[in-house]
Design an enzyme around this catalytic site. Structure first.
Site, PDB file in Angstrom:
ATOM      1  N   LEU A  15      23.162  59.306  42.081  1.00 15.93           N
ATOM      2  CA  LEU A  15      22.808  59.371  43.505  1.00 15.93           C
ATOM      3  C   LEU A  15      22.368  57.993  44.008  1.00 15.93           C
ATOM      4  CD1 LEU A  15      22.000  61.044  46.068  1.00 15.93           C
ATOM      5  CD2 LEU A  15      19.771  61.395  44.970  1.00 15.93           C
ATOM      6  N   VAL A  16      21.420  57.364  43.326  1.00 15.20           N
ATOM      7  CA  VAL A  16      20.877  56.080  43.793  1.00 15.20           C
ATOM      8  C   VAL A  16      21.852  54.943  43.508  1.00 15.20           C
ATOM      9  CG1 VAL A  16      19.024  54.387  43.462  1.00 15.20           C
ATOM     10  CG2 VAL A  16      18.482  56.837  43.555  1.00 15.20           C
ATOM     11  N   SER A 108       8.941  56.589  41.210  1.00 14.32           N
ATOM     12  CA  SER A 108       9.146  57.791  42.015  1.00 14.32           C
ATOM     13  C   SER A 108       7.803  58.281  42.547  1.00 14.32           C
ATOM     14  CB  SER A 108       9.784  58.887  41.160  1.00 14.32           C
ATOM     15  OG  SER A 108       9.686  60.143  41.821  1.00 14.32           O
ATOM     16  N   SER A 109       7.822  58.960  43.687  1.00 15.14           N
ATOM     17  CA  SER A 109       6.569  59.471  44.274  1.00 15.14           C
ATOM     18  C   SER A 109       5.933  60.512  43.352  1.00 15.14           C
ATOM     19  CB  SER A 109       6.860  60.122  45.631  1.00 15.14           C
ATOM     20  OG  SER A 109       7.771  61.195  45.460  1.00 15.14           O
ATOM     21  N   CYS A 110       6.738  61.116  42.471  1.00 11.20           N
ATOM     22  CA  CYS A 110       6.192  62.219  41.665  1.00 11.20           C
ATOM     23  C   CYS A 110       5.374  61.710  40.471  1.00 11.20           C
ATOM     24  CB  CYS A 110       7.312  63.118  41.178  1.00 11.20           C
ATOM     25  SG  CYS A 110       8.251  62.352  39.888  1.00 11.20           S
ATOM     26  N   TYR A 137       8.256  62.746  32.331  1.00 10.07           N
ATOM     27  CA  TYR A 137       9.071  61.820  33.146  1.00 10.07           C
ATOM     28  C   TYR A 137       8.146  60.788  33.789  1.00 10.07           C
ATOM     29  CZ  TYR A 137      11.891  60.371  37.225  1.00 10.07           C
ATOM     30  OH  TYR A 137      12.559  59.655  38.189  1.00 10.07           O
ATOM     31  N   LYS A 141       8.158  56.683  33.505  1.00  8.17           N
ATOM     32  CA  LYS A 141       8.350  55.825  34.684  1.00  8.17           C
ATOM     33  C   LYS A 141       7.162  54.873  34.853  1.00  8.17           C
ATOM     34  CE  LYS A 141      12.343  56.632  36.502  1.00  8.17           C
ATOM     35  NZ  LYS A 141      13.279  55.535  36.798  1.00  8.17           N
ATOM     36  N   HIS A 180      17.468  68.914  42.514  1.00  5.98           N
ATOM     37  CA  HIS A 180      16.262  68.934  43.353  1.00  5.98           C
ATOM     38  C   HIS A 180      16.469  69.943  44.478  1.00  5.98           C
ATOM     39  CE1 HIS A 180      15.815  64.878  41.469  1.00  5.98           C
ATOM     40  NE2 HIS A 180      14.606  65.363  41.325  1.00  5.98           N
ATOM     41  N   ASP A 270       5.667  75.843  41.961  1.00  2.00           N
ATOM     42  CA  ASP A 270       5.603  75.100  43.225  1.00  2.00           C
ATOM     43  C   ASP A 270       5.587  73.590  42.980  1.00  2.00           C
ATOM     44  OD1 ASP A 270       3.554  77.239  45.389  1.00  2.00           O
ATOM     45  OD2 ASP A 270       5.721  76.902  45.292  1.00  2.00           O
TER      46      ASP A 270
HETATM   47  O1  GFB Z   1      12.856  69.103  44.377  1.00  2.07           O
HETATM   48  P1  GFB Z   1      12.087  69.783  43.300  1.00  2.07           P
HETATM   49  O2  GFB Z   1      12.852  70.394  42.163  1.00  2.07           O
HETATM   50  O3  GFB Z   1      11.099  68.726  42.639  1.00  2.07           O
HETATM   51  O4  GFB Z   1      11.151  70.949  43.928  1.00  2.07           O
HETATM   52  P2  GFB Z   1       9.650  68.168  42.999  1.00  2.07           P
HETATM   53  C1  GFB Z   1      10.477  70.730  45.131  1.00  2.07           C
HETATM   54  C2  GFB Z   1       9.922  72.048  45.615  1.00  2.07           C
HETATM   55  O5  GFB Z   1      11.023  72.863  46.077  1.00  2.07           O
HETATM   56  C3  GFB Z   1       9.212  72.890  44.527  1.00  2.07           C
HETATM   57  C4  GFB Z   1      10.898  74.168  45.544  1.00  2.07           C
HETATM   58  O6  GFB Z   1       8.080  73.499  45.106  1.00  2.07           O
HETATM   59  C5  GFB Z   1      10.260  73.945  44.190  1.00  2.07           C
HETATM   60  O7  GFB Z   1       9.697  75.164  43.717  1.00  2.07           O
HETATM   61  N1  GFB Z   1      12.226  74.804  45.494  1.00  2.07           N
HETATM   62  C6  GFB Z   1      12.571  75.895  46.226  1.00  2.07           C
HETATM   63  C7  GFB Z   1      13.269  74.450  44.727  1.00  2.07           C
HETATM   64  N2  GFB Z   1      13.827  76.294  45.924  1.00  2.07           N
HETATM   65  C8  GFB Z   1      14.283  75.395  44.985  1.00  2.07           C
HETATM   66  C9  GFB Z   1      15.524  75.286  44.295  1.00  2.07           C
HETATM   67  O8  GFB Z   1      16.454  76.112  44.458  1.00  2.07           O
HETATM   68  N3  GFB Z   1      15.656  74.248  43.429  1.00  2.07           N
HETATM   69  C10 GFB Z   1      14.639  73.346  43.217  1.00  2.07           C
HETATM   70  N4  GFB Z   1      14.841  72.319  42.348  1.00  2.07           N
HETATM   71  N5  GFB Z   1      13.419  73.429  43.851  1.00  2.07           N
HETATM   72  C11 GFB Z   1      10.426  66.368  41.284  1.00  2.07           C
HETATM   73  C12 GFB Z   1      10.092  65.940  39.873  1.00  2.07           C
HETATM   74  O9  GFB Z   1       9.403  67.238  41.747  1.00  2.07           O
HETATM   75  O10 GFB Z   1      10.451  65.258  42.156  1.00  2.07           O
HETATM   76  C13 GFB Z   1      11.101  64.955  39.383  1.00  2.07           C
HETATM   77  O11 GFB Z   1      10.050  67.092  39.018  1.00  2.07           O
HETATM   78  C14 GFB Z   1      11.498  63.927  40.421  1.00  2.07           C
HETATM   79  O12 GFB Z   1      10.560  64.305  38.249  1.00  2.07           O
HETATM   80  C15 GFB Z   1      11.524  64.418  41.837  1.00  2.07           C
HETATM   81  O13 GFB Z   1      10.642  62.852  40.329  1.00  2.07           O
HETATM   82  C16 GFB Z   1      11.559  63.268  42.830  1.00  2.07           C
HETATM   83  O14 GFB Z   1       9.697  67.377  44.238  1.00  2.07           O
HETATM   84  O15 GFB Z   1       8.627  69.260  42.919  1.00  2.07           O
END
Ligand code: GFB
Length: 316
Positions: A15-16, A108-110, A137, A141, A180, A270
């Site tokens: 992606l990046v 990353s912000s995370c 992760y 980082k 994501h 979450d």
């Molecule tokens: O984008 P995401 O997987 O990563 O999840 P983070 C963000 C929020 O979206 C969480 C919700 O609260 C998930 O529960 N969510 C809702 C979903 N539906 C979905 C879905 O269908 N798929 C996914 N994936 N999420 C990441 C880090 O955290 O941030 C990584 O784990 C990375 O390391 C990334 O750095 C930038 O934003 O929570």
């Protein structure tokens, strides 16, 4: 960087990395050095040394990493910490050993503390405990950032570190288990619309807040900082506003034209409640993002329809 400088974009198919390659080519940098994972395994020191000795890049954008969403990070912690530590150590040390002029590393912000004061300031890194779903992760980082700072102190190596917020855009990962949230919801609402499903499951409670930066904006900021920033401190890159996952789901459903029910699956994590970036340091240098979330979701959906294998599979 000059137009003919030898520029290595590590991870150019991701992606990046793909957005960086597009941005550099658009700006007339014609001497990009690209290599695939099959050609150069960045977790192998021998392969990385051979690459740097033969290609002799002058500038390095280290966009290669093992990345994934909240579920992938929770399920494969050993892979995330092992692969990212190996890639960082190999590329940063070999770049320095082989005379690279400047390297840009992506955090990353995370990786900020789970409950750091919002909006997140660069100074809050390492001031509290990490988000449990992706701490492996995050540690990898953070180690990458420390490697860049240590090589600058001890060897005068010009390495800088960026801290982008959640990214999305063309070239994203749409696999529902490893992706994501934004690409996952694009795919879920698209398939629900195509198959006439009555409801779509959104993970978690829908209450966490997330900030989203289009990857083309990130690429613009990354090239800007490679050309204008030479300090050890990390730099946040964000858009300055966030929204709940529930509102993101409603926005994507509206754009795709899905009018069924949205159900929240509280059995899924979450993650961090909020991680809004304070990008005032970058704004003070004169850079701001330009792609709105609405516009970014629309163009990403168009890319998804034209390119995602999963769309063609359903269509056939
Ligand atoms: O984008 P995401 O997987 O990563 O999840 P983070 C963000 C929020 O979206 C969480 C919700 O609260 C998930 O529960 N969510 C809702 C979903 N539906 C979905 C879905 O269908 N798929 C996914 N994936 N999420 C990441 C880090 O955290 O941030 C990584 O784990 C990375 O390391 C990334 O750095 C930038 O934003 O929570």
């Amino acid at each position: 960087m000059k137009k003919a400088s030898r520029i290595f974009v590590a991870g150019h198919r991701g992606l990046v990395g793909s957005a960086l390659a597009r941005e550099l080519q658009r700006r007339g940098f014609s001497n990009l050095i690209l290599t695939t994972r099959e050609e150069t395994d960045l977790t192998s020191r021998d392969a990385v040394d051979h690459f740097f000795q033969s290609k002799r890049p002058e500038y390095v954008f280290l966009a290669a990493a093992k990345v994934g969403g909240i579920l992938a990070n929770s399920r494969y912690p050993a892979d995330f910490i092992r692969d990212n530590l190996a890639i960082e150590l190999n590329v940063i040390d070999s770049a320095w050993q082989n005379g690279v002029k400047k390297l840009e590393f992506l955090g990353s912000s995370c990786i900020y503390p789970r409950l750091a004061p919002q909006p997140l300031k660069e100074e809050s890194l390492l001031t509290g405990s990490l988000e449990p779903t992706n701490e492996w992760y995050a540690i990898a980082k953070i180690a990458g950032i420390k490697l860049c700072q240590a090589y600058r102190i001890q060897h005068g190596f010009n390495a800088i570190s960026l801290m982008p917020t959640n990214l999305y855009g063309p070239g994203d990962n749409f696999d529902l288990q490893s992706s994501h949230v934004l690409p996952a919801l694009i795919r879920k609402f698209h398939e629900a619309q195509a198959e006439g499903l009555r409801s779509v499951a959104v993970w978690g409670t829908g209450t966490p807040l997330r900030e989203f930066l289009h990857v083309d904006d990130l690429a613009s900021a990354a090239v800007f900082l490679m050309q204008n920033y030479d300090e050890p401190e990390i730099v946040n890159i964000g858009v300055g506003e966030d929204l709940t996952i529930a509102d993101l789901a409603l926005t994507i459903a509206r754009i795709i034209g899905y009018s069924g029910k949205i159900e929240f699956d509280a059995s899924k994590p979450d993650g961090t409640p909020r991680k809004l970036m304070d990008a005032s340091r970058l704004h003070a240098m004169g850079w701001h993002h330009s792609i709105s979330l609405e516009q970014g979701i629309r163009t990403t959906y168009e890319w998804f329809l034209a390119n995602c294998e999963c769309v063609r599979a359903v269509a056939n």
